[in-house]
Design a protein around this motif. Structure first.
Motif, PDB file in Angstrom:
ATOM      1  N   GLU A 286       0.847  -1.192   0.000  1.00 11.33           N
ATOM      2  CA  GLU A 286       0.000   0.000   0.000  1.00 11.33           C
ATOM      3  C   GLU A 286       0.880   1.239   0.000  1.00 11.33           C
ATOM      4  O   GLU A 286       1.874   1.315   0.711  1.00 11.33           O
ATOM      5  CB  GLU A 286      -0.907  -0.005   1.243  1.00 11.33           C
ATOM      6  N   LEU A 287       0.494   2.230  -0.797  1.00  7.77           N
ATOM      7  CA  LEU A 287       1.168   3.517  -0.782  1.00  7.77           C
ATOM      8  C   LEU A 287       0.404   4.434   0.160  1.00  7.77           C
ATOM      9  O   LEU A 287      -0.760   4.747  -0.065  1.00  7.77           O
ATOM     10  CB  LEU A 287       1.206   4.127  -2.193  1.00  7.77           C
TER      11      LEU A 287
ATOM     12  N   ASN B 249      12.947   1.552  -9.555  1.00  4.53           N
ATOM     13  CA  ASN B 249      13.546   0.962  -8.366  1.00  4.53           C
ATOM     14  C   ASN B 249      13.912   2.026  -7.338  1.00  4.53           C
ATOM     15  O   ASN B 249      13.798   1.812  -6.123  1.00  4.53           O
ATOM     16  CB  ASN B 249      14.794   0.172  -8.742  1.00  4.53           C
ATOM     17  N   GLY B 250      14.346   3.194  -7.823  1.00  4.96           N
ATOM     18  CA  GLY B 250      14.713   4.273  -6.918  1.00  4.96           C
ATOM     19  C   GLY B 250      13.529   4.830  -6.146  1.00  4.96           C
ATOM     20  O   GLY B 250      13.666   5.253  -4.994  1.00  4.96           O
TER      21      GLY B 250
ATOM     22  N   MET C 221      10.756   5.279  -0.814  1.00  5.04           N
ATOM     23  CA  MET C 221       9.706   4.889   0.124  1.00  5.04           C
ATOM     24  C   MET C 221      10.295   4.169   1.339  1.00  5.04           C
ATOM     25  O   MET C 221       9.833   4.358   2.464  1.00  5.04           O
ATOM     26  CB  MET C 221       8.687   4.008  -0.596  1.00  5.04           C
ATOM     27  N   GLU C 222      11.330   3.374   1.106  1.00 10.76           N
ATOM     28  CA  GLU C 222      11.975   2.681   2.219  1.00 10.76           C
ATOM     29  C   GLU C 222      12.686   3.656   3.151  1.00 10.76           C
ATOM     30  O   GLU C 222      12.948   3.330   4.312  1.00 10.76           O
ATOM     31  CB  GLU C 222      12.953   1.641   1.676  1.00 10.76           C
ATOM     32  N   GLN C 223      12.993   4.855   2.648  1.00  9.98           N
ATOM     33  CA  GLN C 223      13.605   5.898   3.471  1.00  9.98           C
ATOM     34  C   GLN C 223      12.559   6.775   4.155  1.00  9.98           C
ATOM     35  O   GLN C 223      12.893   7.738   4.836  1.00  9.98           O
ATOM     36  CB  GLN C 223      14.519   6.775   2.605  1.00  9.98           C
TER      37      GLN C 223
ATOM     38  N   LEU D 209       5.180  11.082  -5.971  1.00 11.52           N
ATOM     39  CA  LEU D 209       5.846   9.784  -5.969  1.00 11.52           C
ATOM     40  C   LEU D 209       4.878   8.666  -6.354  1.00 11.52           C
ATOM     41  O   LEU D 209       5.191   7.817  -7.197  1.00 11.52           O
ATOM     42  CB  LEU D 209       6.458   9.523  -4.586  1.00 11.52           C
ATOM     43  N   GLY D 210       3.704   8.650  -5.739  1.00 11.27           N
ATOM     44  CA  GLY D 210       2.753   7.583  -6.015  1.00 11.27           C
ATOM     45  C   GLY D 210       2.266   7.584  -7.447  1.00 11.27           C
ATOM     46  O   GLY D 210       2.139   6.523  -8.073  1.00 11.27           O
TER      47      GLY D 210
END
Length: 240
Positions: free
Chosen positions: A7-8, A96-97, A102-104, A179-180
């Motif tokens: 989920e975003l 991928n970036g 998102m992981e950050q 971003l989404g």
């Protein structure tokens, strides 16, 4: 490639982040190292690019997407988050970036500015102008320049026809989108290997959006050919 999140999530106060695809080889530049690592005016090209992005106060996170086997950064002061998830194409690296962002902690509603590492002459003022123009826009947009020259179509090395240049622009970067929305636009073409995606705006266009054109600068050119290095160095040394 990293697994996609289930989920975003949205965030009440959108932020700005920068994404720098830096996994290419730059074969047309005719250099031994990838062109983004070649020195210009005493510094590797990518360091000039990063310095410009770090000069924009509204950019919170800056992620540099590099090839998994890239060893160049081991001896460099980073000043950004390195994501070893570069792909075979620019579009795959950007896709991928976005996951790495998102992981950050970046959110779907945050703005992401994707910028070419090889556009090392961009200035913080130009980036700020793009943010100002796009901040309240429903889609986002990109720096670009109206086409200044006569444009020719070619067949077998000869002119086939002169192309009408009115209403045609040269796309630059940064290109600024949510971003989404950008991730969804790229995801829609992932199955075809991102066919037809030459920049982030083209992905948004295929998704039915109409990005805003924000006038950039002729100095914000992409270093592509060997002679571009001397021109970029002259521009850098001419600046205060």
């Amino acid at each position: 490639m990293p697994d996609a999140p289930t989920e975003l999530t949205s965030h009440p106060t959108p932020r700005c982040h920068a994404l720098l695809p830096c996994a290419g080889t730059g074969s047309r530049a005719g250099t031994e190292l990838p062109k983004q690592y070649q020195p210009i005016a005493g510094q590797p090209m990518v360091m000039h690019t990063l310095a410009a992005l770090r000069g924009v106060a509204r950019i919170e996170l800056c992620v540099v997407v590099i090839a998994p086997e890239d060893a160049w950064w081991a001896s460099q002061p980073v000043g950004a988050v390195l994501a070893r998830c570069g792909g075979a194409t620019r579009a795959e690296s950007v896709f991928n970036g976005l996951q790495a962002l998102m992981e950050q902690g970046a959110h779907a509603d945050d703005w992401v500015l994707v910028h070419d590492a090889a556009r090392c002459l961009v200035t913080p003022a130009q980036v700020d102008a793009l943010i100002d123009a796009c901040w309240n826009d429903a889609v986002g947009g990109l720096l670009a320049l109206p086409l200044p020259d006569t444009l020719k179509a070619e067949t077998k090395g000869r002119v086939a026809t002169t192309v009408e240049r009115a209403h045609k622009w040269l796309a630059q970067t940064p290109q600024m989108f949510r971003l989404g929305a950008l991730r969804a636009a790229l995801a829609a073409t992932e199955g075809s290997g991102f066919a037809g995606i030459t920049d982030e705006a083209s992905a948004m266009e295929l998704a039915g959006h109409h990005p805003l054109l924000v006038r950039g600068s002729a100095q914000n050119f992409k270093i592509t050919y060997p002679e571009d290095f001397a021109l970029a160095e002259a521009v850098i040394r001419s600046r205060p």
